[in-house]
Design a protein around this motif. Structure first.
Motif, PDB file in Angstrom:
ATOM      1  N   GLN A  34       0.666  -1.098  -0.116  1.00  0.00           N
ATOM      2  CA  GLN A  34      -0.301  -0.077  -0.064  1.00  0.00           C
ATOM      3  C   GLN A  34       0.721   1.205  -0.044  1.00  0.00           C
ATOM      4  OE1 GLN A  34      -2.405  -0.461   3.737  1.00  0.00           O
ATOM      5  NE2 GLN A  34      -3.819  -2.023   2.539  1.00  0.00           N
ATOM      6  N   LYS A  35       1.845   1.047   0.630  1.00  0.00           N
ATOM      7  CA  LYS A  35       2.744   2.419   0.435  1.00  0.00           C
ATOM      8  C   LYS A  35       3.982   2.238  -0.760  1.00  0.00           C
ATOM      9  CE  LYS A  35       0.747   3.165   4.416  1.00  0.00           C
ATOM     10  NZ  LYS A  35      -0.319   4.147   4.229  1.00  0.00           N
ATOM     11  N   THR A  36       4.230   3.377  -1.271  1.00  0.00           N
ATOM     12  CA  THR A  36       5.638   3.548  -2.121  1.00  0.00           C
ATOM     13  C   THR A  36       6.826   3.585  -1.222  1.00  0.00           C
ATOM     14  OG1 THR A  36       5.245   5.750  -2.551  1.00  0.00           O
ATOM     15  CG2 THR A  36       3.940   4.441  -3.823  1.00  0.00           C
ATOM     16  N   SER A  37       7.946   3.446  -1.841  1.00  0.00           N
ATOM     17  CA  SER A  37       9.114   3.755  -1.671  1.00  0.00           C
ATOM     18  C   SER A  37       9.445   5.146  -1.191  1.00  0.00           C
ATOM     19  CB  SER A  37      10.253   3.312  -2.492  1.00  0.00           C
ATOM     20  OG  SER A  37      10.299   3.934  -3.718  1.00  0.00           O
ATOM     21  N   THR A  38       8.333   6.094  -1.847  1.00  0.00           N
ATOM     22  CA  THR A  38       8.648   7.413  -1.384  1.00  0.00           C
ATOM     23  C   THR A  38       8.002   8.041  -0.194  1.00  0.00           C
ATOM     24  OG1 THR A  38       6.654   7.952  -2.636  1.00  0.00           O
ATOM     25  CG2 THR A  38       9.050   8.211  -3.814  1.00  0.00           C
ATOM     26  N   PHE A  39       7.142   6.988   0.468  1.00  0.00           N
ATOM     27  CA  PHE A  39       6.555   7.396   1.671  1.00  0.00           C
ATOM     28  C   PHE A  39       7.640   7.281   2.830  1.00  0.00           C
ATOM     29  CE2 PHE A  39       4.622   5.713   5.438  1.00  0.00           C
ATOM     30  CZ  PHE A  39       3.514   6.578   5.674  1.00  0.00           C
ATOM     31  N   PHE A  40       8.509   6.493   2.608  1.00  0.00           N
ATOM     32  CA  PHE A  40       9.478   6.277   3.962  1.00  0.00           C
ATOM     33  C   PHE A  40      10.603   7.360   3.760  1.00  0.00           C
ATOM     34  CE2 PHE A  40       7.592   2.606   2.436  1.00  0.00           C
ATOM     35  CZ  PHE A  40       7.118   1.723   3.902  1.00  0.00           C
ATOM     36  N   LYS A  41      11.115   7.815   4.925  1.00  0.00           N
ATOM     37  CA  LYS A  41      12.033   8.808   5.079  1.00  0.00           C
ATOM     38  C   LYS A  41      13.447   8.100   5.350  1.00  0.00           C
ATOM     39  CE  LYS A  41       9.291  12.128   4.222  1.00  0.00           C
ATOM     40  NZ  LYS A  41       9.036  12.754   2.851  1.00  0.00           N
ATOM     41  N   ASP A  42      14.562   8.482   4.620  1.00  0.00           N
ATOM     42  CA  ASP A  42      15.795   8.230   5.074  1.00  0.00           C
ATOM     43  C   ASP A  42      16.229   8.342   6.277  1.00  0.00           C
ATOM     44  OD1 ASP A  42      16.022   6.843   2.575  1.00  0.00           O
ATOM     45  OD2 ASP A  42      17.277   7.923   1.787  1.00  0.00           O
ATOM     46  N   ARG A  43      16.906   7.606   6.848  1.00  0.00           N
ATOM     47  CA  ARG A  43      17.422   7.713   8.388  1.00  0.00           C
ATOM     48  C   ARG A  43      18.826   8.498   8.474  1.00  0.00           C
ATOM     49  NH1 ARG A  43      15.368   1.900   9.969  1.00  0.00           N
ATOM     50  NH2 ARG A  43      13.001   2.317  10.875  1.00  0.00           N
ATOM     51  N   LYS A  44      18.599   9.583   8.190  1.00  0.00           N
ATOM     52  CA  LYS A  44      19.900  10.445   7.912  1.00  0.00           C
ATOM     53  C   LYS A  44      20.429  10.612   9.417  1.00  0.00           C
ATOM     54  CE  LYS A  44      17.898  12.940   4.079  1.00  0.00           C
ATOM     55  NZ  LYS A  44      17.556  14.314   3.702  1.00  0.00           N
ATOM     56  N   TRP A  45      19.975  10.243  10.268  1.00  0.00           N
ATOM     57  CA  TRP A  45      20.555  10.420  11.846  1.00  0.00           C
ATOM     58  C   TRP A  45      21.521   9.357  12.235  1.00  0.00           C
ATOM     59  CZ3 TRP A  45      18.852   6.535  14.749  1.00  0.00           C
ATOM     60  CH2 TRP A  45      17.648   5.744  14.138  1.00  0.00           C
ATOM     61  N   LEU A  46      21.612   8.385  11.471  1.00  0.00           N
ATOM     62  CA  LEU A  46      22.215   7.279  11.863  1.00  0.00           C
ATOM     63  C   LEU A  46      23.531   7.195  12.212  1.00  0.00           C
ATOM     64  CD1 LEU A  46      20.745   4.519   9.162  1.00  0.00           C
ATOM     65  CD2 LEU A  46      20.626   4.330  11.634  1.00  0.00           C
ATOM     66  N   VAL A  47      24.420   7.912  11.683  1.00  0.00           N
ATOM     67  CA  VAL A  47      25.915   8.195  11.733  1.00  0.00           C
ATOM     68  C   VAL A  47      26.216   8.608  13.164  1.00  0.00           C
ATOM     69  CG1 VAL A  47      28.058   9.391  10.965  1.00  0.00           C
ATOM     70  CG2 VAL A  47      26.671   7.993   9.454  1.00  0.00           C
ATOM     71  N   GLN A  48      25.078   9.956  13.348  1.00  0.00           N
ATOM     72  CA  GLN A  48      25.285  10.632  14.626  1.00  0.00           C
ATOM     73  C   GLN A  48      25.091   9.758  15.823  1.00  0.00           C
ATOM     74  OE1 GLN A  48      25.347  14.251  15.900  1.00  0.00           O
ATOM     75  NE2 GLN A  48      25.892  13.055  17.527  1.00  0.00           N
ATOM     76  N   GLU A  49      24.053   8.786  15.728  1.00  0.00           N
ATOM     77  CA  GLU A  49      23.625   8.234  16.904  1.00  0.00           C
ATOM     78  C   GLU A  49      24.638   6.804  17.090  1.00  0.00           C
ATOM     79  OE1 GLU A  49      21.561   9.335  18.737  1.00  0.00           O
ATOM     80  OE2 GLU A  49      20.856  10.782  17.535  1.00  0.00           O
ATOM     81  N   PHE A  50      25.254   6.405  15.735  1.00  0.00           N
ATOM     82  CA  PHE A  50      26.022   5.170  15.718  1.00  0.00           C
ATOM     83  C   PHE A  50      27.132   5.519  14.859  1.00  0.00           C
ATOM     84  CE2 PHE A  50      21.596   3.375  16.159  1.00  0.00           C
ATOM     85  CZ  PHE A  50      21.659   2.909  17.439  1.00  0.00           C
ATOM     86  N   PRO A  51      28.284   6.258  15.577  1.00  0.00           N
ATOM     87  CA  PRO A  51      29.279   6.592  14.669  1.00  0.00           C
ATOM     88  C   PRO A  51      30.265   5.462  13.977  1.00  0.00           C
ATOM     89  CG  PRO A  51      29.269   7.665  16.865  1.00  0.00           C
ATOM     90  CD  PRO A  51      28.290   6.590  16.936  1.00  0.00           C
ATOM     91  N   VAL A  52      30.124   4.044  14.529  1.00  0.00           N
ATOM     92  CA  VAL A  52      30.704   3.050  14.068  1.00  0.00           C
ATOM     93  C   VAL A  52      30.662   3.018  12.586  1.00  0.00           C
ATOM     94  CG1 VAL A  52      29.186   1.200  14.594  1.00  0.00           C
ATOM     95  CG2 VAL A  52      31.367   0.665  14.220  1.00  0.00           C
ATOM     96  N   LEU A  53      29.292   3.300  12.205  1.00  0.00           N
ATOM     97  CA  LEU A  53      28.811   3.454  10.774  1.00  0.00           C
ATOM     98  C   LEU A  53      29.572   4.106   9.857  1.00  0.00           C
ATOM     99  CD1 LEU A  53      25.145   3.187  11.034  1.00  0.00           C
ATOM    100  CD2 LEU A  53      26.406   1.124  10.517  1.00  0.00           C
ATOM    101  N   GLN A  54      30.232   5.215  10.434  1.00  0.00           N
ATOM    102  CA  GLN A  54      30.982   6.305   9.584  1.00  0.00           C
ATOM    103  C   GLN A  54      32.370   5.594   9.652  1.00  0.00           C
ATOM    104  OE1 GLN A  54      30.165   9.940   8.960  1.00  0.00           O
ATOM    105  NE2 GLN A  54      31.848   9.138   7.332  1.00  0.00           N
ATOM    106  N   GLU A  55      32.795   4.682  10.432  1.00  0.00           N
ATOM    107  CA  GLU A  55      34.182   4.132  10.600  1.00  0.00           C
ATOM    108  C   GLU A  55      34.180   2.961   9.526  1.00  0.00           C
ATOM    109  OE1 GLU A  55      36.812   5.498  12.401  1.00  0.00           O
ATOM    110  OE2 GLU A  55      35.449   6.941  12.981  1.00  0.00           O
ATOM    111  N   ILE A  56      33.201   2.293   9.327  1.00  0.00           N
ATOM    112  CA  ILE A  56      33.209   1.243   8.567  1.00  0.00           C
ATOM    113  C   ILE A  56      33.143   1.487   6.975  1.00  0.00           C
ATOM    114  CG2 ILE A  56      32.472  -0.261  10.258  1.00  0.00           C
ATOM    115  CD1 ILE A  56      29.819  -0.651   9.234  1.00  0.00           C
TER     116      ILE A  56
END
Length: 357
Positions: free
Chosen positions: A129-151
């Motif tokens: 029922q939902k298109t991919s445009t309905f969902f918002k990218d989680r741009k906050w991920l690196v702020q909350e989990f800095p290890v994602l920036q490292e890898i």
């Protein structure tokens, strides 16, 4: 993760839940501006001592969760959101009265069985029922989990990331876009076939040069994800997915995650806390058991206590961080206060020989 969209939801709550279900501090404040009358002159109020934008934007501790503190001298309706606000006793009394009313009008036995028997069916309907445009990218991920920036750095070396409950790819795709590591591999899994189809049809996926693989997988099943070997994963991401499982499935899911991870591998975790707005607003016919509900669209959701998660994950994982993220969300135009509660954590797989007897 999907926002609550039950038929009992008010227009106000639906707007807030859709906008804020998994946003960071800065993003949630921005999204709330869409709810509040933009012509309100208070919207341009300059910062004061309880709001330091420079500090907000440059947190050094990912589990600090913002710096906008509400003091007794503050006008609660001066800003859209406040951090670390504990509800008063009157609100807790209200919550308990809501829970009692929910328990008094539970889901029927027939509905409980059909919602729990094939939960993937309801998520398929949701993503259909939902298109991919309905969902918002989680741009906050690196702020909350800095290890994602490292890898994702160019010289990070061979790294494997597995996202469980990847949905439309709003966690995996931002990681893919920022990646500079030629040896990174991303597995994005979901037990909804429709969700996996949505990811595979995205432009980012087709242009990803094989870095990302989207597959169907049940986190509480008996097998490992397709293409993933035991003890091969560095990072497992679980954002608003553990709450979608039946409590009877938790132990199997934790066991599966433990099998997948390398020793010292990490789980990045965020989910709903008990007393969140989404829980308190449930009406009749949604309660399945304590803190466990079915939404109007047939998907399930559980609301956790911090101590409960420590017990669930603490057996085979070291709890590196686990904290409650509380925010008071305000609609200044309608003078409404809404309490949000999320729990965020990092769990590290214990090295061989350190597991409890």
């Amino acid at each position: 993760m999907a926002p609550d969209r039950g038929s009992e939801t008010t227009a106000e709550a639906a707007t807030v839940e859709a906008a804020l279900g998994s946003l960071s501090l800065q993003e949630s404040q921005s999204a709330l501006a869409q709810v509040v009358d933009s012509s309100d002159p208070v919207a341009s109020t300059p910062p004061h001592l309880s709001h330091d934008p420079a500090t907000n934007a440059k947190r050094t501790d990912p589990f600090q969760f913002g710096q906008r503190h509400l003091s007794e001298s503050d006008d609660v309706f001066e800003y859209n959101a406040w951090d670390h606000v504990l509800p008063d006793s009157a609100h807790y009394d209200f919550c308990e009265s809501q829970y009692a009313a929910q328990r008094a009008a539970p889901v029927s036995d027939f509905d409980r069985d059909r919602f729990n028997e094939h939960p993937e069916k309801w998520w398929d309907l949701f993503y259909k029922q939902k298109t991919s445009t309905f969902f918002k990218d989680r741009k906050w991920l690196v702020q909350e989990f800095p290890v994602l920036q490292e890898i994702t750095k160019k010289d990070a070396g061979s790294k494997v990331v597995l996202e469980v409950g990847a949905g439309a790819g709003n966690t995996a795709f931002p990681i893919l876009r920022m990646n500079e590591n030629p040896e990174l591999r991303i597995f994005a899994v979901d037990f909804s076939k429709k969700a996996v189809e949505t990811m595979r049809s995205a432009e980012d996926y087709t242009n990803g040069n094989g870095v990302m693989s989207a597959e169907v997988w049940d986190a509480a099943g008996d097998s490992l994800p397709p293409g993933v070997e035991e003890g091969s994963v560095d990072i497992v991401i679980m954002i608003f997915i553990f709450s979608a499982l039946n409590p009877k499935q938790w132990q199997q899911a934790v066991t599966n995650i433990n099998r997948i991870l390398k020793p010292k591998g990490e789980v990045l975790f965020r989910d709903y806390g008990r007393g969140d707005l989404a829980q308190v607003r449930f009406k009749a016919g949604r309660w399945m058991e304590d803190n466990f509900y079915v939404r109007g669209d047939g998907t399930r959701v559980y609301f956790f206590e911090k101590e409960q998660l420590e017990e669930i994950w603490g057996g085979s994982f070291d709890v590196l961080n686990l904290d409650v993220d509380r925010r008071l969300i305000v609609n200044r135009q309608r003078r409404i206060k809404m309490y949000r509660c999320w729990i965020q954590g990092r769990f590290q797989k214990k090295a061989p020989g350190t597991l409890p007897e």
